[in-house]
Structures are given as C-alpha cells and as structure tokens.
Design a protein around this motif. Structure first.
Motif, mmCIF file in Angstrom:
data_model
loop_
_atom_site.group_PDB
_atom_site.id
_atom_site.type_symbol
_atom_site.label_atom_id
_atom_site.label_comp_id
_atom_site.label_asym_id
_atom_site.label_seq_id
_atom_site.Cartn_x
_atom_site.Cartn_y
_atom_site.Cartn_z
ATOM 1 N N ILE A 303 27.877 74.674 78.765
ATOM 2 C CA ILE A 303 28.609 75.217 79.996
ATOM 3 C C ILE A 303 30.020 75.016 79.650
ATOM 4 O O ILE A 303 30.409 73.983 79.423
ATOM 5 C CB ILE A 303 28.399 74.395 81.334
ATOM 6 C CG1 ILE A 303 26.881 74.128 81.390
ATOM 7 C CG2 ILE A 303 28.923 74.643 82.223
ATOM 8 C CD1 ILE A 303 26.256 73.449 82.507
ATOM 9 N N PRO A 304 30.754 76.206 79.494
ATOM 10 C CA PRO A 304 32.312 76.034 79.125
ATOM 11 C C PRO A 304 33.069 75.217 80.327
ATOM 12 O O PRO A 304 32.732 75.374 81.407
ATOM 13 C CB PRO A 304 32.752 77.541 79.055
ATOM 14 C CG PRO A 304 31.336 78.492 79.054
ATOM 15 C CD PRO A 304 30.349 77.593 79.891
ATOM 16 N N TYR A 305 34.234 74.609 79.744
ATOM 17 C CA TYR A 305 35.147 74.061 80.464
ATOM 18 C C TYR A 305 34.436 72.666 81.187
ATOM 19 O O TYR A 305 34.868 71.557 80.756
ATOM 20 C CB TYR A 305 35.661 74.684 81.570
ATOM 21 C CG TYR A 305 36.678 75.855 81.157
ATOM 22 C CD1 TYR A 305 37.772 75.551 80.028
ATOM 23 C CD2 TYR A 305 36.539 77.091 81.731
ATOM 24 C CE1 TYR A 305 38.783 76.461 79.612
ATOM 25 C CE2 TYR A 305 37.387 78.010 81.089
ATOM 26 C CZ TYR A 305 38.440 77.887 80.024
ATOM 27 O OH TYR A 305 39.401 78.773 79.629
ATOM 28 N N VAL A 306 33.533 73.022 82.043
ATOM 29 C CA VAL A 306 32.946 71.624 82.754
ATOM 30 C C VAL A 306 31.952 71.240 82.086
ATOM 31 O O VAL A 306 31.526 70.054 82.686
ATOM 32 C CB VAL A 306 32.337 72.045 84.325
ATOM 33 C CG1 VAL A 306 33.800 72.957 85.214
ATOM 34 C CG2 VAL A 306 31.608 73.171 84.272
ATOM 35 N N GLY A 307 31.644 71.509 80.929
ATOM 36 C CA GLY A 307 30.373 71.073 80.256
ATOM 37 C C GLY A 307 30.664 69.482 79.977
ATOM 38 O O GLY A 307 29.611 68.609 80.078
ATOM 39 N N PRO A 308 31.776 69.286 79.512
ATOM 40 C CA PRO A 308 31.936 67.639 79.011
ATOM 41 C C PRO A 308 31.978 66.619 80.246
ATOM 42 O O PRO A 308 31.444 65.521 80.168
ATOM 43 C CB PRO A 308 33.318 67.663 78.496
ATOM 44 C CG PRO A 308 33.496 69.022 77.903
ATOM 45 C CD PRO A 308 32.829 70.084 78.828
ATOM 46 N N ALA A 309 32.400 67.234 81.497
ATOM 47 C CA ALA A 309 32.581 66.485 82.591
ATOM 48 C C ALA A 309 30.980 66.316 83.200
ATOM 49 O O ALA A 309 30.622 65.409 83.255
ATOM 50 C CB ALA A 309 33.246 67.009 83.746
ATOM 51 N N VAL A 310 30.255 67.405 83.143
ATOM 52 C CA VAL A 310 28.914 67.397 83.539
ATOM 53 C C VAL A 310 27.916 66.315 82.605
ATOM 54 O O VAL A 310 27.112 65.800 83.153
ATOM 55 C CB VAL A 310 28.212 68.666 83.571
ATOM 56 C CG1 VAL A 310 26.667 68.657 83.850
ATOM 57 C CG2 VAL A 310 29.077 69.583 84.709
ATOM 58 N N GLY A 311 28.184 66.459 81.287
ATOM 59 C CA GLY A 311 27.649 65.637 80.630
ATOM 60 C C GLY A 311 27.705 64.335 80.486
ATOM 61 O O GLY A 311 27.039 63.452 80.339
ATOM 62 N N GLY A 312 29.120 63.893 80.962
ATOM 63 C CA GLY A 312 29.605 62.504 80.931
ATOM 64 C C GLY A 312 29.446 62.041 82.308
ATOM 65 O O GLY A 312 29.593 60.633 82.513
ATOM 66 N N LEU A 313 29.085 62.755 83.340
ATOM 67 C CA LEU A 313 29.049 62.046 84.596
ATOM 68 C C LEU A 313 27.689 61.220 85.146
ATOM 69 O O LEU A 313 28.015 60.169 85.623
ATOM 70 C CB LEU A 313 28.752 63.438 85.641
ATOM 71 C CG LEU A 313 28.792 63.129 87.081
ATOM 72 C CD1 LEU A 313 30.173 62.515 87.452
ATOM 73 C CD2 LEU A 313 28.833 64.283 87.939
ATOM 74 N N PRO A 314 26.741 61.350 84.392
ATOM 75 C CA PRO A 314 25.640 60.489 84.802
ATOM 76 C C PRO A 314 25.633 58.887 84.234
ATOM 77 O O PRO A 314 25.691 57.943 85.001
ATOM 78 C CB PRO A 314 24.332 60.958 84.184
ATOM 79 C CG PRO A 314 24.442 62.536 84.142
ATOM 80 C CD PRO A 314 25.951 62.429 84.055
#
Length: 456
Positions: A303-314
């Motif tokens: 997922i571009p842009y928001v991928g790192p945030a989504v991956g580190g959220l849990p």
C-alpha cells in the motif's frame, strides 16, 4: 470443316462488335453467353495537403482538447490503465497456453479462472489464522485497558505528590474506554460506520468487476492491440529484445519483481527490529510475535504512502494498551526511523535497479501519482513510470529528429578552376602553367585578355 469454322468465328466476332449490349451481358439469339468484364479500378485521387500553418494552429487546439478529455474522464481512464496493467501481467501465461495448442479465448478463460482460484485459496488459507488472531486480540483488549488504567492511576498519583496540577486519569480512562468499545464492537455509532463501509465496499466491488471484464477483453484482443502498438512506433529488428510490446511487458514484470523484493526486505527488517527490541526488554511481545508482525509489515508495504503506518499500527496499539505504555513511544520512534530508511534508501535503490530508473525519478513518480490520483495513483505510478521509460528508450533508438538549423547567407563558393587561354584546357586556379600546352599562367589579367582575343 476448318474453313467453315473460321467463317463462323468471324461472323460471331462481327456480331459482337455490332451489338454492344452483348458486352454487358445481354445475349443475342444466336450468340453464346458472354462474361461480364471486370469494372475498371477507380481513379487514384491525390490526398488533401494540409498546410504547415494549419498544422501549427491545430496543434495547441489538439493538446488542449486532449487535456480536457483526460481531465473529464480521469476515473474511467484510471480503470482502463489498471485493467491494461493486469492484462500485461497475465498475457505471458496466455501466450504459454497458446503454444500448448489452446485457442486464445480458452487460454484467457483458464488463466483468469486460475488467478481467481489462487486468490480465493490464499484467502481461505489466511482466513482462519487471521480470524483466530483477531478474536484473541479482542478478548485481550479489556485486560489491556485495565492495565492502561492502572498505569494512568499511578501516573496521576505521582503528579499529585509532586504538586503538578494536571489531570490525566479521567481523560485517559475516557479515551481508553472509547478505544475498547470500538475494538470490541460496543460503540453506538458502529451502525453508521458499517453503512459507510458497505457503500464503499459496493463501489469498490463494482470497480473490481469492471476492471476484470476489461482485462478479459484486453487479453482476448491482445494480439490485435500488440499489432496496433507496433504500428504506432517505428519497427524493430524482429527480435524480442527490440519488440516494443515485449519490452513494455518485461518492464512491468521488473516492477513486480522489485515490489516483491521490497516487501521482503521491509518485512524482514521490521521483524528483526521488533525481535531486537523485545530482547532488550522494550515491548516483550515483539520478540514473541516478530515473524507475524514482520509478515504483516511486508504485506502492508504493498500500500503506497500509508503502508508503513498500517504495518506498524498493531504492535504500537498492543504496546500502548500493555502494562508499560511507554513502549509504544519507543515503537513509534523505531518505525519512524525504519520508514525514513525505506523512503530514502531502500525504495529508491530497489525500484531504481528493478525498473532501471534513477532513484530521484522514482520518488518523483510516487509523489506525482499521489498528487494526480491519490492512493490509486501512487499505487500504479511506478509501473507507469517503467512503461514510459521503455517507450522513451525504444523511440530514441529508432527515431532521429531532423535538425532545425536555419540556412545561412554565405556567398557562393568561387570557382576552383579556369581554362587555358591558348588551348582551352581546364586548369586549376592556382596553376602557374597549362599542363597541356605549357602556356605561362602567372599573369591572370593578361591571360584573361588573351582568352578574350582568342578565337572561339
């Protein structure tokens, strides 16, 4: 007999010449049927010549019209672009089945059914583990909330003992309670959220169905589309390395390889980082679930842009709800550093090597795609950049622009030879004597006078 036959043939010939109707298919009473002559080909008409000034006037109008059309049909064009990228990715498998004696329509059907079956199988394989993890997480949320409330109470007691007039317990408990209700499904506005989610899901499903239908048609007519593409560009030498559609397809596969490698690198890096932090006593759950969190982070990098945030959220949420919420701050710092390394080091170099594009252009393509079409634009920016790169390389190899140098007003060159005044033989301009008769040519004025007096 022979003479009689010759007379009969001569008579028929005279009758044919006398009766022109027989030439167009009408038969006389005694004449054999005649074949209608083929119609004469139409006269060739010269094409209309468009003056250069008309071309120059129409060029900006055509550019403005194309811009307005693309601006108005942006979303539709986006669907066609995505469908075209999917068709390019699946076309090699269709061609492989065609080599195995499959008709193209049947090959397209087999490939599409196989892709859908593969995606469905992956979904079923991941459904049970994900469902178990989500259920376990929901069961543990109340415990995380209680632990967080305890830590807030301890923090409030410490602030009160120090005489700091700051209330964090009540506001923190309200926020934690809201988060717990949202996660466990007890919030009152879940129905409204669900309604919006269903609407988005329906619209996305319709778009996906349309993209799949367009992809099927593009695969069915893939050979014709390839022929049209070859006709629009200068011809190559006939080898796969110099075939325009083949080069475009190879560039798209290069992007897929780069994306897979990028996800593997980032997922592994995130897993190792969490394992290291857990080993140091920061977020102990990271050591236990390093593989799961790393796999999720690598998947989110699609997922571009928001991928790192989504991956580190849990992991950040779990750390924030644990008995040591300060771990969430350390995780945010660690994921921020990882994201900076990803955006400025890993992504430009990995995609730059896979797509053979300068890392600066990779960053520019991602930013431009996001600016023009948001999330979807950023998602397809790199494959489009790879296609544009191959197109430019191919055209530079097979086209050459005529120079725009203007003619200069140079004087015409002087003659480099003259004639001998005695014998008339051509001699060089700097010759001192005639090579034929030996006449001295040193005095040009005298030679010219002698030439004028010489007989013709």
């Amino acid at each position: 007999m022979d003479g009689h036959t010759d007379k009969e043939m001569a008579r028929h010939t005279e009758e044919e010449a006398a009766n022109p109707l027989d030439e167009v298919g009408e038969e006389g009473p005694d004449s054999p049927p005649l074949r209608t002559p083929a119609p004469a080909p139409p006269a060739r008409i010269a094409p209309v010549l468009v003056p250069r000034w008309v071309q120059m006037a129409l060029l900006p109008v055509a550019i403005a019209g194309a811009y307005l059309f693309l601006h108005a049909a942006g979303h539709i064009l986006l669907l066609f672009i995505i469908a075209g990228l999917i068709a390019l990715l699946l076309n090699p498998f269709v061609a492989l089945l065609q080599k195995a004696r499959f008709p193209r329509g049947a090959a397209v059907a087999v490939v599409m059914v196989s892709v859908l079956a593969l995606l469905t199988g992956i979904g079923f394989l991941l459904a049970n583990p994900i469902s178990d993890q989500v259920s376990s997480f929901q069961r543990d949320v109340p415990g995380y909330v209680d632990d967080a409330n305890t830590e807030l109470a301890n923090l409030q007691d410490w602030l009160d003992r120090k005489g700091i007039n700051l209330q964090v317990k009540q506001e923190g408990e309200t926020a934690l309670q809201t988060i717990g209700e949202r996660i466990t499904g007890g919030a009152g506005d879940v129905v409204s959220f669900t309604r919006d989610a269903v609407q988005i899901l329906v619209e996305a499903s319709l778009a996906v169905i349309l993209i799949l239908v367009l992809s099927v048609y593009m695969l069915i007519y893939g050979e014709r589309i390839g022929a049209v593409a070859r006709g629009l560009v200068p011809p190559g030498d006939g080898t796969p390395d110099d075939d325009f559609p083949t080069r475009i397809q190879a560039a798209l596969f290069g992007y897929v390889r780069g994306q897979v490698l990028f996800s593997l690198i980032m997922g592994t890096s995130a897993g190792l980082m969490l394992f290291l932090l857990g080993s140091l006593g920061i977020f102990p759950e990271g050591k236990t679930y390093a593989v799961a969190f790393g796999a999720w982070y690598g998947f989110a990098e699609l997922i571009p842009y928001v991928g790192p945030a989504v991956g580190g959220l849990p992991p950040v949420i779990i750390a924030a709800l644990s008995d040591n919420p300060i771990d969430a701050v350390w995780l945010i710092i660690a994921f921020t550093v990882l994201q900076q390394l990803e955006g400025h080091v890993v992504a430009p170099n990995v995609f730059g090597q896979a797509l053979r594009i300068n890392p600066i252009l990779v960053i520019f393509a991602l930013l431009m795609g996001g600016q023009l079409a948001g999330f979807v634009g950023a998602f397809i920016a790199l494959p489009i950049a790879a296609i544009l790169r191959e197109t430019i390389v191919y055209l530079r190899r097979h086209t050459h622009f005529e120079r725009w140098d203007l003619p200069t007003a140079k004087p015409p060159p002087q003659a480099t030879e003259s004639r001998c005044p005695e014998c008339g033989v051509p001699v060089a301009a700097d010759a001192q004597e005639c090579p034929a008769c030996g006449t001295e040519l040193g005095d040009r004025d005298a030679a010219a006078s002698a030439a004028a007096a010489a007989p013709g």
